[in-house]
Design an enzyme around this catalytic site. Structure first.
Site, mmCIF file in Angstrom:
data_model
loop_
_atom_site.group_PDB
_atom_site.id
_atom_site.type_symbol
_atom_site.label_atom_id
_atom_site.label_comp_id
_atom_site.label_asym_id
_atom_site.label_seq_id
_atom_site.Cartn_x
_atom_site.Cartn_y
_atom_site.Cartn_z
ATOM 1 N N GLY A 1 0.906 -0.241 11.830
ATOM 2 C CA GLY A 1 0.403 -1.536 11.431
ATOM 3 C C GLY A 1 -0.043 -1.489 9.989
ATOM 4 C CE1 TYR B 1 -4.465 7.358 7.933
ATOM 5 C CE2 TYR B 1 -5.121 5.597 9.402
ATOM 6 C CZ TYR B 1 -4.321 6.059 8.377
ATOM 7 O OH TYR B 1 -3.410 5.226 7.796
ATOM 8 C CD GLU C 1 -6.267 3.604 6.703
ATOM 9 O OE1 GLU C 1 -6.513 3.398 7.910
ATOM 10 O OE2 GLU C 1 -5.582 2.828 6.004
ATOM 11 C CD GLN D 1 -2.936 1.058 2.372
ATOM 12 O OE1 GLN D 1 -2.533 0.651 3.448
ATOM 13 N NE2 GLN D 1 -4.129 1.544 2.221
ATOM 14 C CD GLU E 1 -4.910 -1.855 5.842
ATOM 15 O OE1 GLU E 1 -3.944 -1.486 6.544
ATOM 16 O OE2 GLU E 1 -5.460 -1.107 5.017
ATOM 17 C CG ASN E 2 -0.238 -6.801 4.511
ATOM 18 O OD1 ASN E 2 -0.631 -6.129 3.557
ATOM 19 N ND2 ASN E 2 0.905 -6.569 5.132
ATOM 20 C CG ASP F 1 2.381 7.128 -0.105
ATOM 21 O OD1 ASP F 1 1.570 6.228 -0.408
ATOM 22 O OD2 ASP F 1 3.607 6.934 -0.002
ATOM 23 C CG HIS G 1 -6.398 1.154 12.679
ATOM 24 N ND1 HIS G 1 -7.081 2.340 12.529
ATOM 25 C CD2 HIS G 1 -5.799 0.917 11.486
ATOM 26 C CE1 HIS G 1 -6.909 2.796 11.302
ATOM 27 N NE2 HIS G 1 -6.116 1.957 10.639
ATOM 28 C CD GLU G 2 -3.291 -1.691 11.042
ATOM 29 O OE1 GLU G 2 -3.846 -1.845 9.933
ATOM 30 O OE2 GLU G 2 -2.832 -0.594 11.415
ATOM 31 C CG HIS H 1 -7.849 -1.640 7.871
ATOM 32 N ND1 HIS H 1 -8.489 -0.729 7.056
ATOM 33 C CD2 HIS H 1 -6.830 -0.961 8.466
ATOM 34 C CE1 HIS H 1 -7.870 0.446 7.154
ATOM 35 N NE2 HIS H 1 -6.858 0.338 8.009
ATOM 36 N N PRO I 1 7.782 0.846 8.484
ATOM 37 C CG PRO I 1 7.384 1.491 6.260
ATOM 38 C CD PRO I 1 7.805 0.324 7.100
ATOM 39 C CG PHE I 2 2.998 2.098 7.568
ATOM 40 C CD1 PHE I 2 2.541 3.384 7.353
ATOM 41 C CD2 PHE I 2 3.607 1.428 6.520
ATOM 42 C CE1 PHE I 2 2.679 3.994 6.114
ATOM 43 C CE2 PHE I 2 3.747 2.029 5.275
ATOM 44 C CZ PHE I 2 3.281 3.320 5.076
ATOM 45 C CE LYS J 1 1.240 8.113 16.157
ATOM 46 N NZ LYS J 1 0.371 7.201 16.913
HETATM 47 N N1 BES Z 1 -3.254 1.040 6.076
HETATM 48 C C1 BES Z 1 -2.578 1.778 7.077
HETATM 49 C C2 BES Z 1 -1.111 1.915 6.838
HETATM 50 C C3 BES Z 1 -0.773 2.582 5.525
HETATM 51 C C4 BES Z 1 -1.319 3.778 5.141
HETATM 52 C C5 BES Z 1 0.141 1.989 4.666
HETATM 53 C C6 BES Z 1 -0.984 4.343 3.932
HETATM 54 C C7 BES Z 1 0.466 2.568 3.467
HETATM 55 C C8 BES Z 1 -0.099 3.751 3.083
HETATM 56 C C9 BES Z 1 -2.798 1.167 8.461
HETATM 57 O O1 BES Z 1 -4.030 0.566 8.626
HETATM 58 C C10 BES Z 1 -2.759 2.280 9.457
HETATM 59 O O2 BES Z 1 -3.583 3.138 9.340
HETATM 60 N N2 BES Z 1 -1.825 2.270 10.390
HETATM 61 C C11 BES Z 1 -1.696 3.302 11.386
HETATM 62 C C12 BES Z 1 -2.217 2.873 12.725
HETATM 63 C C13 BES Z 1 -3.571 3.400 13.085
HETATM 64 C C14 BES Z 1 -3.945 3.043 14.509
HETATM 65 C C15 BES Z 1 -3.781 4.848 12.839
HETATM 66 C C16 BES Z 1 -0.223 3.598 11.553
HETATM 67 O O3 BES Z 1 0.580 3.015 10.810
HETATM 68 O O4 BES Z 1 0.140 4.398 12.374
HETATM 69 ZN ZN ZN Z 2 -5.631 1.889 8.704
#
Ligand code: BES
Ligand code: ZN
Length: 642
Positions: free
Chosen positions: A306, A419, A355, A179, A308-309, A411, A332-333, A336, A303-304, A599
């Site tokens: 999580g 979100y 999101e 993603q 949601e694979n 992105d 959260h994951e 998804h 880099p994230f 983040k």
């Molecule tokens: N799907 C996202 C991660 C993502 C977003 C990957 C955009 C690639 C491009 C994942 O579900 C996510 O939102 N992760 C958040 C955690 C959440 C509790 C807000 C994160 O990585 O911080």
């Molecule tokens: Zn998410």
């Protein structure tokens, strides 16, 4: 046709028109005027094609991918073939256009009656964001194409770690991140969330390494190939792979954790409540449809928080805090599995459907498990973040839920607006229609759209049809428009209020004003959870420039510098950078050297740069860069170059 039937029909049409301002859904509908000039012009809302793909998915659509790959750690490439089964939506279509990025295409063949025959193809010039279109002549009969290819060692969707970069230090590690548009760096594919496909895979990996995918793990065949299958149709961004010295620990019969040895037990303990989350989610929104649900705790460069694979969420090790305080990311994951994986945004302009819905469901599940007090604290922390994100938006259109047509990169869709403005839109709807009506409505949305890709306009039409039509006074079209097609946070947003947080801010304010020596805050803080600490640290900004001396006293009293909780550490280092509190810098540097979660590190680098520490930021980045994920390398390079 009887008269009654005619009357009913015209009533339906009238309702359709009355709704038109709320629901610019079909391309045949007349665009209607909207009241304000700030919202998106209706005509623009009808645009549905995904601009971030070259695929001709409206003509020919790929239904299944069979991967057959060597995972080659010596050359840092996936090397092998993919066989795609496709269907013609337009019978006359004779070209299949796929997305690729940094792939080496070695041969292309079509399955014919006489067996596999070489196919004509062209690989177009590369675009720096989209990659290269692969155009394959498919004739009129063939239904299968096979592409022999290998990935690039610098593929953005793959991070290859040397043994030294792992905790165990003995074996290499690979993990993917498809993603938003990096599946095309892993395989030739129609890389758009508008297309869903099933997949299977056969992988060869060096002895002693365990490969995992976002699929059912079907074991090793007689030749030693590891086999996988994903029988439910998914968008390409959910194809995932991880290979490493990975161990497994069960949480229950259908849920477990994969991780490197050093963190396996702690991970199983931290995530022990995942089964309860699945129950809560299922009770609210219907069955979990993916079979097993496992988590994998990746190396710190993930880099994230999580990803949601399906069947196998990828998680950052920064969640392993020892006290289950950061498990909302698991909620959260897991959520998804309904919002995103089951019902998917059709383009990244509709990212809030993934999101925002997921952030909403996450909070509902947290409330079910831990009660309203914790859920509201998370809402308040989120609201603080959302307001900051809105104020920092590069342009107002990026604060709409329906994102503009001309984003530079998908992105850009993943700001806190998608979100948390998204989640707040659903809080608003919940408040207006009441939980008794809204919960079954959302459950039906997931059920009725299961395994489909949907747009914002689909949701609005569904909302009208299933909830608004019978409760027309619950909200006006203008209110709805402000949420979806307008900027910022609408005035109709819920204002979450936490007594626990108000007490924290009260104690902090009294101390900062010199009306207390701090003993009261110190005593109260013995009972604080991570949430209260985060609120305290974030609230410092509301009291103006608190100064180095105050930060020094705080650090002496509460020992923030070097804290093991990554969220608290991040919040503290942000304060330290803004306040120029140098004693925290060595620990901050250590954090940046060991944590790759975007983040945290994107904002820390940004803050260093903005607060006169560009030199320090550049120096640390030069050293840390090789250990960061390619996605993080690109993002931080951009931040430091801006
Ligand atoms: N799907 C996202 C991660 C993502 C977003 C990957 C955009 C690639 C491009 C994942 O579900 C996510 O939102 N992760 C958040 C955690 C959440 C509790 C807000 C994160 O990585 O911080
Ligand atoms: Zn998410």
């Amino acid at each position: 046709m009887s008269n009654t039937r005619l009357v009913t029909l015209s009533l339906v049409t009238a309702a359709g028109f009355a709704l038109a301002a709320c629901s610019p859904n079909t391309s045949t509908a007349e665009p209607t005027e909207v009241a304000t000039t700030e919202t998106v012009a209706p005509a623009e809302r009808f645009f549905t094609a995904d601009k971030f793909t070259y695929a001709n998915y409206q003509e020919v659509v790929v239904k299944h991918a069979a991967l057959d790959l060597d995972v080659n750690f010596d050359r840092k490439v996936l090397d092998g073939a993919v066989t795609l089964r496709f269907e013609r939506l337009k019978p006359e279509a004779q070209t299949l256009t796929l997305d690729t990025k940094d792939l080496l295409i070695k041969a292309v063949a079509l399955e014919t009656e006489g067996g596999w025959m070489p196919a004509d193809y062209t690989l177009a010039d590369a675009d720096s964001v989209l990659g290269s279109a692969l155009n394959i002549s498919i004739g009129t009969e063939a239904e299968h194409v096979r592409i022999i290819y290998e990935t690039s060692p610098t593929a953005e969707g793959l991070q290859w770690l040397t043994p030294a970069q792992t905790a165990g230090k003995k074996k290499p590690y690979l993990f993917s991140q498809a993603q938003a548009i990096n599946a095309r760096t892993m395989l030739p594919v129609q890389d758009t969330p508008a297309v869903r496909l099933t997949y299977e895979a056969s992988l060869r990996v060096p002895d002693g390494l365990l490969p995992l995918m976002s699929a059912s793990q079907d074991g090793q065949d007689a030749d030693g190939n590891w086999t996988f299958s994903m029988p439910q149709p998914i968008p390409s961004y959910l194809i995932a792979i991880a290979v490493g010295d990975i161990k497994f620990k069960a949480i229950n019969d259908t849920i477990g954790v994969y991780a490197e040895d050093y963190i396996l037990d702690a991970s199983a303990e931290e995530f022990a409540e995942t089964p309860m989350m699945e129950v809560a989610n299922t009770e609210l929104y219907g069955p979990y449809r993916w079979g097993r649900y496992d988590l994998i705790v990746l190396p710190p460069s993930f880099p994230f928080g999580g990803m949601e694979n399906p069947r196998l969420s990828f998680m950052t090790p920064t969640l392993i805090a020892g006290d289950k305080s950061l498990t909302n990311v698991v909620a959260h994951e897991l959520a998804h599995s309904w919002s995103g994986n089951l019902v998917t945004n059709a383009s990244w302009r509709d990212a809030w459907l993934n999101e925002g819905f997921t952030s909403y469901v996450e909070n509902r599940v947290m409330e079910e498990l831990y009660g309203e007090r914790r859920a509201v604290m998370e809402q308040v922390l989120d609201m603080e973040g959302l307001k900051r994100a809105i104020s920092e938006a590069k342009r107002p259109e990026l604060t709409h839920l329906k994102l503009p047509d001309d984003m530079a990169h998908p992105d850009d869709a993943f700001t806190l607006v998608s979100y948390l403005k998204g989640a707040n839109f659903l809080f608003f709807l919940e408040d207006r229609f009441g939980r008794e009506a809204f919960d079954p409505f959302l459950k039906a949305w997931f059920n009725d759209n299961a395994f489909q890709s949907v747009t914002t306009e689909d949701f609005i039409a569904y909302l009208h049809e299933n909830l608004h039509k019978d409760n027309p006074d619950a909200l006006t079209c203008a209110e709805l428009d402000a949420w979806v097609y307008g900027p910022g946070l609408p005035s109709t947003a819920r204002t979450p209020q936490s007594d626990a947080f108000d007490e924290v801010t009260g104690l902090l304010g009294t101390w900062l004003a010199g009306d207390s020596n701090g003993d009261e805050m110190l005593a109260a803080s013995k009972e604080w959870s991570t949430h209260e600490w985060l609120h305290m640290l974030n609230s410092l900004d509301d009291f103006g420039d608190v100064g180095v001396e105050t930060l020094d006293v705080l650090d002496e009293t509460y020992a923030f510098t070097g804290t093991a909780n990554a969220e608290t550490a991040f919040a503290w280092y942000m304060q330290a950078i803004e306040g120029g509190y140098e004693p925290a810098y060595p620990a901050l540097e250590e954090f940046l050297m060991t944590v790759g979660r975007g983040k945290f590190i994107y904002r820390l680098y940004g803050a260093l740069k903005e607060n006169g520490q560009a030199e320090m930021a550049n120096r640390i980045f030069a050293e840390a860069k090789a250990g960061y994920h390619p996605i993080a390398q690109r993002r931080i390079s951009d931040i430091l170059a801006e």
